[in-house]
Structure formats: C-alpha cells, structure tokens
Design an enzyme around this catalytic site. Structure first.
Site, PDB file in Angstrom:
ATOM      1  N   ASP A 170       0.833  -1.203   0.000  1.00  0.00           N
ATOM      2  CA  ASP A 170       0.000   0.000   0.000  1.00  0.00           C
ATOM      3  C   ASP A 170       0.873   1.261   0.000  1.00  0.00           C
ATOM      4  O   ASP A 170       1.959   1.259   0.581  1.00  0.00           O
ATOM      5  CB  ASP A 170      -0.895  -0.031   1.257  1.00  0.00           C
ATOM      6  N   ASN A 194       1.379   3.353  -2.966  1.00  0.00           N
ATOM      7  CA  ASN A 194       1.935   3.767  -4.266  1.00  0.00           C
ATOM      8  C   ASN A 194       1.383   5.112  -4.722  1.00  0.00           C
ATOM      9  O   ASN A 194       2.124   5.957  -5.211  1.00  0.00           O
ATOM     10  CB  ASN A 194       1.562   2.751  -5.359  1.00  0.00           C
ATOM     11  N   TRP A 213     -11.646  -2.472  -8.287  1.00  0.00           N
ATOM     12  CA  TRP A 213     -12.369  -2.123  -9.527  1.00  0.00           C
ATOM     13  C   TRP A 213     -13.095  -0.798  -9.374  1.00  0.00           C
ATOM     14  O   TRP A 213     -13.479  -0.177 -10.359  1.00  0.00           O
ATOM     15  CB  TRP A 213     -13.391  -3.213  -9.884  1.00  0.00           C
ATOM     16  N   LEU A 271      11.178 -20.732  -4.781  1.00  0.00           N
ATOM     17  CA  LEU A 271      10.233 -19.751  -4.223  1.00  0.00           C
ATOM     18  C   LEU A 271       8.907 -19.876  -4.956  1.00  0.00           C
ATOM     19  O   LEU A 271       8.877 -19.955  -6.194  1.00  0.00           O
ATOM     20  CB  LEU A 271      10.783 -18.326  -4.422  1.00  0.00           C
ATOM     21  N   HIS A 303       2.597   3.417  -8.938  1.00  0.00           N
ATOM     22  CA  HIS A 303       2.458   1.968  -9.148  1.00  0.00           C
ATOM     23  C   HIS A 303       3.684   1.417  -9.905  1.00  0.00           C
ATOM     24  O   HIS A 303       4.153   0.317  -9.618  1.00  0.00           O
ATOM     25  CB  HIS A 303       1.180   1.655  -9.923  1.00  0.00           C
TER      26      HIS A 303
END
Ligand code: FPP
Length: 220
Positions: free
Chosen positions: A20, A22, A69, A131, A37
C-alpha cells in the site's frame, strides 16, 4: 473445509505483503498515482530477488483487490497493463531463478491480454522449486471462502506485512492468516526495501508464536 497446514521455519516462511502507498508516493513527488504503481513494481522486483536468502519459500502479494475495480478506469487500465508487462518481463528471470509464479483470485473479469500473460507465466515457471510467488489479482478472501476456497489456499501465512500506514487486512488471505503475525509500517510501498523486509523478519522471529498452546510446560 480444507485445512491448510501450519508452516515451520525449516520449510521456509510464508510471507504475505499488502503493498500500500503507491498512489501517495507518486502524488507526493508531483507525479501521477500510476507513476507510483510503476515505482511499486520496481520495488516488488527487488523484494522478490531478496526473498529466498531471507528464508522465505512462499511470498503472496496483494496486487489488486476485488474492491479496486471501484477506482477510476484509467488507473485500473494502467494497473492491468502494468501487471501484464511485469509478467512478460519477469517470466524468464523467474524460470532462471527457480521461482514458480501463480496468480490467485478471480479470472473471469481480467482483460484477455493479462490472462494470456498469466497462462504463459504459470506454464513456463511451473517447475520452480526455490520460491512460490503468488500474485493476488481481482482477489477477495471473503469471495474465496464463500466459494469453498477454489483459489488454492497456500500454506498458513507466517508473517503479514502491510506498508502505507493503515492497520487492516482489507479482505486479504483471511483464512490463511488465522495465526499470522501482523506487522504494519508507515513506509510507503515504493520506499520499502530488502533491508526493511529483513527488519520485519527480525521482529517476526522475536515474537512468541503459541498457536493457542503454551510456550512453557504448565506447572499444574
Ligand atoms: C495500493 O496502493 C496498491 C495497489 C492497488 C497496486 C499494487 C501494485 C503494485 C505494487 C505494482 C506492482 C505489482 C505487480 C504484481 C507487478 P494505493 O494505490 O492504494 O496507494 P495509496 O494508499 O497511496 O492510494
């Protein structure tokens, strides 16, 4: 209902990240939210590279929630393009580094170009064993639970880190976080770094995890 297994340090940790901040990072620099972003994507790449040496075997990141959205169409479109671009750019590096990439969340509302990039990335990286990188896109934990968890629950989350200063889960991995340790930092996601992640893991390792039991044998 499916029970996910408790993870242990020897198997490697499952770390979940809510990336959180950006938008604020971009605007604070006189840039756009989308620039934030893009900077966040670069940070994400650095964090993925740092994960294995830090003892992480599964990394699940919240890239786009089902509630995202609601954001303005240009931001949503920009994010979808960024995700497809990232997957195309990073797939071969994942193959070379033993990273298995999966996307969790709904697939029925994503653009076709992004779906194609996801299919290719998952197929190419399927053999990765160092990973497991899980990217949550159009993800809602409540929706997953209500559907009987069809989005393949991962192992239990050991540590959840949320950047950006808010202290909530925002519908992320509600089932898998039953015994997760939670860590919140004011650091905006683009400013997060492998050193910050290492600090978070240091704090995690000092926590006393009892899973409902007792640390020491009871005297009575
Ligand atoms: C939340 O910050 C972040 C997002 C909704 C998008 C997360 C995406 C990235 C980190 C890009 C890279 C990811 C991948 C998988 C390539 P926010 O926009 O809500 O920030 P704000 O709280 O400052 O508005």
């Amino acid at each position: 209902m499916m029970q996910s297994s408790l993870n242990t340090e020897s198997k490697g940790l499952h770390v979940a990240l809510i990336m959180d901040g950006n938008g604020r990072w971009g605007l604070a620099r006189g840039l756009t939210r989308l620039d934030g972003h893009r900077a966040g994507a670069a940070t994400f790449r650095d964090i993925v590279s740092a994960a294995v040496p830090l003892g992480i075997s599964t990394l699940t990141v919240y890239a786009f929630s089902s509630d995202n959205w609601k954001r303005p169409t240009p931001e949503v479109r920009g994010l979808m393009k960024l995700f497809a671009f990232y997957l195309q750019q990073e797939t071969e590096r994942c193959v070379a580094n033993g990273v298995r990439l999966s996307v969790i969340g709904r697939r029925d509302r994503l653009p076709a170009s992004l779906l194609a990039a996801i299919d290719l990335a998952e197929a190419r990286t399927g053999g990765g064993a160092r990973l497991h990188l899980r990217i949550a896109l159009d993800y809602s934990a409540r929706h997953a639970i209500a559907q009987g968890l069809p989005f393949t629950p991962g192992p239990d989350v050991d540590l959840l880190v949320r950047t950006g200063g808010e202290q909530r889960l925002s519908d992320f991995l509600l089932y898998e976080c039953a015994y997760a340790e939670l860590l919140f930092t004011p650091c905006l996601w683009p400013d997060f770094s492998p050193a910050e992640l290492e600090r978070a893991l240091g704090a995690f390792r000092k926590r006393d995890r009892r899973f409902g039991g007792l640390t020491t044998s009871p005297s009575t």
